[in-house]
Design a protein around this motif. Structure first.
Motif, mmCIF file in Angstrom:
data_model
loop_
_atom_site.group_PDB
_atom_site.id
_atom_site.type_symbol
_atom_site.label_atom_id
_atom_site.label_comp_id
_atom_site.label_asym_id
_atom_site.label_seq_id
_atom_site.Cartn_x
_atom_site.Cartn_y
_atom_site.Cartn_z
ATOM 1 N N GLY A 105 -21.146 22.587 -11.770
ATOM 2 C CA GLY A 105 -20.343 23.762 -11.439
ATOM 3 C C GLY A 105 -19.282 24.044 -12.483
ATOM 4 N N ASP B 86 -15.740 19.379 -9.996
ATOM 5 C CA ASP B 86 -16.607 19.554 -8.833
ATOM 6 C C ASP B 86 -15.847 19.406 -7.521
ATOM 7 O OD1 ASP B 86 -19.239 20.442 -8.875
ATOM 8 O OD2 ASP B 86 -20.030 18.579 -8.072
ATOM 9 N N THR C 180 -22.785 19.428 -7.617
ATOM 10 C CA THR C 180 -23.572 20.215 -8.575
ATOM 11 C C THR C 180 -24.096 19.405 -9.767
ATOM 12 O OG1 THR C 180 -21.570 20.941 -9.756
ATOM 13 C CG2 THR C 180 -22.348 22.316 -7.936
ATOM 14 N N HIS D 133 -31.739 22.505 -10.694
ATOM 15 C CA HIS D 133 -30.403 22.634 -11.276
ATOM 16 C C HIS D 133 -30.040 24.110 -11.428
ATOM 17 C CE1 HIS D 133 -31.951 18.721 -12.537
ATOM 18 N NE2 HIS D 133 -30.697 18.309 -12.607
ATOM 19 N N THR E 119 -29.074 25.576 -8.112
ATOM 20 C CA THR E 119 -27.746 25.106 -7.702
ATOM 21 C C THR E 119 -26.659 25.795 -8.501
ATOM 22 O OG1 THR E 119 -28.588 22.951 -7.025
ATOM 23 C CG2 THR E 119 -26.250 23.078 -7.543
ATOM 24 N N THR F 206 -23.819 28.250 -6.913
ATOM 25 C CA THR F 206 -22.409 27.912 -7.125
ATOM 26 C C THR F 206 -21.691 29.047 -7.834
ATOM 27 O OG1 THR F 206 -22.918 25.551 -7.243
ATOM 28 C CG2 THR F 206 -20.841 26.275 -8.223
#
Length: 346
Positions: free
Chosen positions: A99, A151, A219, A292, A295, A299
């Motif tokens: 993130g 994160d 993340t 990934h 995600t 995010t």
């Protein structure tokens, strides 16, 4: 200071031109002096145990000994620090949460996400054992220790958003991760957006309670490289990741040594390291792929909704420009198991 402005302070002013990096980790050979830099800045962090093992083994120094390249290790106490060091050029490779990588790239920091050093559940919202706080809604008006740009910070923001709250509904106390744990333990804050190994230490030492957990909001642990460095020294990037792979595979085969390195570096008890590594850290797949990307997209869109990333930013473009899996793709193809390097030989 607004949340968006706080994140902007972590990033550089302008995006660099994206570069396509192609390399074969399995067969990368020493490059010529024109490609190999005089120094490589790389970080280690308590939240990246593979980097601790790699540092202790001296394998990067061994890899670049004939080139005369200095390996400069820098401790990152959080994703925010890693991003600052990458921005300033004191690091060429930096460990962050995924993130944080997205936010860095979205706000102008020219980095590439090239390797996943872990799939962790390394963050949760934590209170003391005797706290009356039971859920995220109970944080309204409460003081919460948090490290901006990491994160745990993103985790906190998303948890608040799910509960219909924002950062303006709590009292953030800005501390680095170890200091956040100490502030919670001393009763100086009501809650803490925790990070392992400090979070595991809090559980085992003082009975701290993880009152909100969601593994899907973590993340990934991502190794980033400065884009300019990667464009100038693509073979060096390939060689660094080759040695990272050596350390990751060694860690899988020698978990007790991975744990011992974390214990020594972070000055924690073996039981704390065991909880972090055995229960909340997965290092079996280093390839950055579709999971990934999904995600990162989710995010990024949540952070855009709550104002951390500008409304005019194309999140899909940011994520596509951030991820560069080409260092691992060719090795995976050579092994006949694209996207899965777990059984790669030395």
């Amino acid at each position: 200071m607004s949340t968006r402005r706080s994140f902007l302070s972590l990033a550089a002013a302008a995006l660099a031109t994206a570069g396509l990096i192609t390399a074969d980790l399995a067969t990368a050979a020493p490059a010529g002096a024109a490609d190999t830099p005089a120094r490589i800045g790389i970080d280690w962090a308590y939240y990246n145990p593979v980097a601790i093992l790699l540092k202790n083994k001296g394998w990067l120094e061994e890899e670049f000994a004939e080139d005369g390249t200095e390996i400069r290790w820098v401790l990152s106490l959080g994703s925010n620090k890693a991003l600052e060091f990458l921005r300033g050029g004191s690091l060429d490779f930096g460990s962050t949460a995924g993130g944080a990588s997205v936010v860095g790239r979205a706000t102008g920091l020219p980095i590439k996400a090239v390797y996943a050093y872990s799939k962790p559940e390394w963050t949760a919202l934590v209170v003391r054992a005797d706290s009356e706080i039971q859920n995220v809604a109970d944080l309204r008006g409460k003081s919460v220790a948090v490290t901006r740009g990491t994160d745990p910070h993103i985790f906190l923001l998303r948890a608040l958003a799910e509960a219909g709250l924002s950062e303006g509904d709590i009292k953030p106390v800005l501390l680095q991760h170890p200091d956040g744990y100490r502030a919670l333990e001393r009763g100086q804050v009501d809650a803490w957006a925790g990070l392992d190994p400090h979070m595991a230490k809090a559980e085992l030492e003082s009975g701290a309670r993880l009152f909100f957990r969601n593994a899907d909001l973590n993340t990934y642990g991502i190794l980033n490289v400065r884009e300019a460095f990667a464009q100038e020294h693509p073979e060096t990037v390939a060689r660094v990741l080759k040695v990272y792979e050596r350390a990751r595979r060694y860690a899988l085969e020698n978990p007790e040594e991975l744990q011992a390195g974390l214990v020594e570096a972070a000055k924690i008890e073996p039981a704390v390291a065991a909880r972090q590594l055995e229960q909340r850290t997965d290092i079996t797949d280093p390839a950055i792929g579709q999971a990934h990307r999904e995600t990162f997209l989710a995010t990024g869109k949540v952070l855009q909704d709550i104002g951390v990333i500008g409304a005019d930013v194309e999140i899909e473009t940011v994520v596509d420009e951030l991820i560069d899996g080409s260092f691992l793709t060719r090795q995976a193809a050579d092994l006949g198991r694209a996207g899965d390097l777990n059984q790669a030989g030395e």
